[in-house]
Write a protein that holds these residues in place. Structure first.
Motif, PDB file in Angstrom:
ATOM      1  N   LEU A  55       0.858  -1.180   0.000  1.00 30.04           N
ATOM      2  CA  LEU A  55       0.000   0.000   0.000  1.00 30.04           C
ATOM      3  C   LEU A  55       0.897   1.232   0.000  1.00 30.04           C
ATOM      4  CD1 LEU A  55      -2.660  -1.121   2.620  1.00 30.04           C
ATOM      5  CD2 LEU A  55      -2.669  -1.447   0.141  1.00 30.04           C
ATOM      6  N   LEU A  56       1.161   1.751  -1.181  1.00 30.59           N
ATOM      7  CA  LEU A  56       2.109   2.853  -1.358  1.00 30.59           C
ATOM      8  C   LEU A  56       1.413   4.204  -1.348  1.00 30.59           C
ATOM      9  CD1 LEU A  56       4.514   1.298  -3.999  1.00 30.59           C
ATOM     10  CD2 LEU A  56       4.723   1.358  -1.506  1.00 30.59           C
ATOM     11  N   SER A  57       0.544   4.384  -0.400  1.00 32.18           N
ATOM     12  CA  SER A  57      -0.163   5.635  -0.221  1.00 32.18           C
ATOM     13  C   SER A  57       0.425   6.344   0.991  1.00 32.18           C
ATOM     14  CB  SER A  57      -1.651   5.333   0.016  1.00 32.18           C
ATOM     15  OG  SER A  57      -2.294   6.430   0.593  1.00 32.18           O
ATOM     16  N   LEU A  58       0.620   7.645   0.895  1.00 28.44           N
ATOM     17  CA  LEU A  58       1.167   8.398   2.016  1.00 28.44           C
ATOM     18  C   LEU A  58       0.224   8.343   3.221  1.00 28.44           C
ATOM     19  CD1 LEU A  58       2.671  11.474   0.160  1.00 28.44           C
ATOM     20  CD2 LEU A  58       3.857   9.459   1.037  1.00 28.44           C
ATOM     21  N   GLU A  59      -1.059   8.178   2.969  1.00 28.76           N
ATOM     22  CA  GLU A  59      -2.027   8.054   4.061  1.00 28.76           C
ATOM     23  C   GLU A  59      -1.857   6.747   4.830  1.00 28.76           C
ATOM     24  OE1 GLU A  59      -3.212   8.798   0.817  1.00 28.76           O
ATOM     25  OE2 GLU A  59      -3.115  10.936   1.247  1.00 28.76           O
ATOM     26  N   GLU A  60      -1.366   5.720   4.176  1.00 31.84           N
ATOM     27  CA  GLU A  60      -1.169   4.410   4.801  1.00 31.84           C
ATOM     28  C   GLU A  60       0.198   4.286   5.479  1.00 31.84           C
ATOM     29  OE1 GLU A  60      -3.364   1.961   5.055  1.00 31.84           O
ATOM     30  OE2 GLU A  60      -4.900   2.978   3.878  1.00 31.84           O
ATOM     31  N   ALA A  61       1.133   5.168   5.135  1.00 34.80           N
ATOM     32  CA  ALA A  61       2.508   5.072   5.630  1.00 34.80           C
ATOM     33  C   ALA A  61       2.599   5.485   7.093  1.00 34.80           C
ATOM     34  CB  ALA A  61       3.420   5.947   4.783  1.00 34.80           C
ATOM     35  N   ARG A  62       3.616   4.935   7.753  1.00 32.97           N
ATOM     36  CA  ARG A  62       3.917   5.359   9.125  1.00 32.97           C
ATOM     37  C   ARG A  62       5.322   5.945   9.131  1.00 32.97           C
ATOM     38  NH1 ARG A  62       7.485   2.314  12.049  1.00 32.97           N
ATOM     39  NH2 ARG A  62       8.011   0.294  11.146  1.00 32.97           N
ATOM     40  N   ASN A  63       5.573   6.857  10.061  1.00 33.93           N
ATOM     41  CA  ASN A  63       6.912   7.425  10.226  1.00 33.93           C
ATOM     42  C   ASN A  63       7.817   6.385  10.866  1.00 33.93           C
ATOM     43  OD1 ASN A  63       6.483  10.087   9.218  1.00 33.93           O
ATOM     44  ND2 ASN A  63       5.305  10.500  11.050  1.00 33.93           N
ATOM     45  N   VAL A  64       9.066   6.365  10.430  1.00 32.83           N
ATOM     46  CA  VAL A  64      10.047   5.413  10.949  1.00 32.83           C
ATOM     47  C   VAL A  64      11.081   6.197  11.758  1.00 32.83           C
ATOM     48  CG1 VAL A  64      11.725   3.648  10.319  1.00 32.83           C
ATOM     49  CG2 VAL A  64       9.682   3.954   8.940  1.00 32.83           C
ATOM     50  N   ASP A  65      11.389   5.710  12.960  1.00 28.67           N
ATOM     51  CA  ASP A  65      12.344   6.437  13.799  1.00 28.67           C
ATOM     52  C   ASP A  65      13.767   6.254  13.272  1.00 28.67           C
ATOM     53  OD1 ASP A  65      13.700   4.188  15.098  1.00 28.67           O
ATOM     54  OD2 ASP A  65      11.882   3.920  16.269  1.00 28.67           O
ATOM     55  N   PRO A  66      14.671   7.181  13.621  1.00 31.73           N
ATOM     56  CA  PRO A  66      16.042   7.160  13.090  1.00 31.73           C
ATOM     57  C   PRO A  66      16.807   5.857  13.363  1.00 31.73           C
ATOM     58  CG  PRO A  66      15.598   9.278  14.089  1.00 31.73           C
ATOM     59  CD  PRO A  66      14.418   8.392  14.405  1.00 31.73           C
ATOM     60  N   ASP A  67      16.599   5.235  14.520  1.00 29.17           N
ATOM     61  CA  ASP A  67      17.291   3.973  14.811  1.00 29.17           C
ATOM     62  C   ASP A  67      16.874   2.881  13.845  1.00 29.17           C
ATOM     63  OD1 ASP A  67      18.739   5.039  16.920  1.00 29.17           O
ATOM     64  OD2 ASP A  67      17.195   4.518  18.396  1.00 29.17           O
ATOM     65  N   GLU A  68      15.595   2.835  13.533  1.00 23.30           N
ATOM     66  CA  GLU A  68      15.109   1.832  12.590  1.00 23.30           C
ATOM     67  C   GLU A  68      15.632   2.120  11.181  1.00 23.30           C
ATOM     68  OE1 GLU A  68      10.901  -0.259  11.253  1.00 23.30           O
ATOM     69  OE2 GLU A  68      10.872   1.321  12.774  1.00 23.30           O
ATOM     70  N   ILE A  69      15.719   3.393  10.824  1.00 22.64           N
ATOM     71  CA  ILE A  69      16.259   3.775   9.511  1.00 22.64           C
ATOM     72  C   ILE A  69      17.703   3.312   9.385  1.00 22.64           C
ATOM     73  CG2 ILE A  69      17.039   5.772   8.153  1.00 22.64           C
ATOM     74  CD1 ILE A  69      14.104   5.177   7.772  1.00 22.64           C
ATOM     75  N   ARG A  70      18.499   3.463  10.442  1.00 26.35           N
ATOM     76  CA  ARG A  70      19.902   3.033  10.406  1.00 26.35           C
ATOM     77  C   ARG A  70      20.009   1.543  10.086  1.00 26.35           C
ATOM     78  NH1 ARG A  70      19.683   6.295  14.007  1.00 26.35           N
ATOM     79  NH2 ARG A  70      20.883   7.417  15.424  1.00 26.35           N
ATOM     80  N   LYS A  71      19.114   0.742  10.621  1.00 23.52           N
ATOM     81  CA  LYS A  71      19.136  -0.697  10.339  1.00 23.52           C
ATOM     82  C   LYS A  71      18.915  -0.961   8.854  1.00 23.52           C
ATOM     83  CE  LYS A  71      15.963  -2.618  12.637  1.00 23.52           C
ATOM     84  NZ  LYS A  71      14.934  -3.254  13.435  1.00 23.52           N
ATOM     85  N   HIS A  72      18.026  -0.195   8.240  1.00 22.46           N
ATOM     86  CA  HIS A  72      17.690  -0.422   6.840  1.00 22.46           C
ATOM     87  C   HIS A  72      18.661   0.224   5.864  1.00 22.46           C
ATOM     88  CE1 HIS A  72      13.988  -2.529   7.612  1.00 22.46           C
ATOM     89  NE2 HIS A  72      13.744  -1.662   8.558  1.00 22.46           N
ATOM     90  N   SER A  73      19.464   1.160   6.366  1.00 25.36           N
ATOM     91  CA  SER A  73      20.405   1.844   5.475  1.00 25.36           C
ATOM     92  C   SER A  73      21.829   1.371   5.670  1.00 25.36           C
ATOM     93  CB  SER A  73      20.323   3.358   5.687  1.00 25.36           C
ATOM     94  OG  SER A  73      20.722   3.695   6.995  1.00 25.36           O
ATOM     95  N   GLY A  74      22.018   0.268   6.372  1.00 23.36           N
ATOM     96  CA  GLY A  74      23.348  -0.279   6.565  1.00 23.36           C
ATOM     97  C   GLY A  74      24.165   0.484   7.583  1.00 23.36           C
ATOM     98  N   GLY A  75      23.503   1.186   8.515  1.00 25.47           N
ATOM     99  CA  GLY A  75      24.210   1.866   9.596  1.00 25.47           C
ATOM    100  C   GLY A  75      24.523   3.316   9.332  1.00 25.47           C
ATOM    101  N   ALA A  76      24.244   3.793   8.130  1.00 18.91           N
ATOM    102  CA  ALA A  76      24.519   5.205   7.830  1.00 18.91           C
ATOM    103  C   ALA A  76      23.491   6.084   8.513  1.00 18.91           C
ATOM    104  CB  ALA A  76      24.467   5.434   6.321  1.00 18.91           C
TER     105      ALA A  76
END
Length: 77
Positions: A55-76
């Motif tokens: 579901l690629l709707s901005l209304e369906e999306a949730r905000n992701v916290d920075p720690d979780e983003i680091r996991k998905h971006s390889g630690g950057a």
């Protein structure tokens, strides 16, 4: 005994996922470890996958916290 495999129509095709991009930033999406969301590192948003359908709707999306983003971006940051 219950079959532990998901029903075939609830599985997202990996080739299809490679073609999907974030609707906000147009950048690549990352599949979450539990395969229930597509993560946009650039937008810091997670889009749910419901019954195999992203579901690629901005209304369906949730905000992701920075720690979780680091996991998905390889630690950057």
């Amino acid at each position: 005994m219950t079959d532990p495999r998901p029903e075939p129509h609830h599985v997202v095709d990996k080739r299809a996922l490679e073609m999907l991009v974030c609707p906000l930033t147009k950048t690549r999406l990352t599949l979450s470890a539990d395969r229930s969301e597509l993560i946009s590192v650039a937008a810091r948003l997670a889009f749910p996958i419901v019954k195999g359908v992203p579901l690629l709707s901005l209304e369906e999306a949730r905000n992701v916290d920075p720690d979780e983003i680091r996991k998905h971006s390889g630690g950057a940051p």
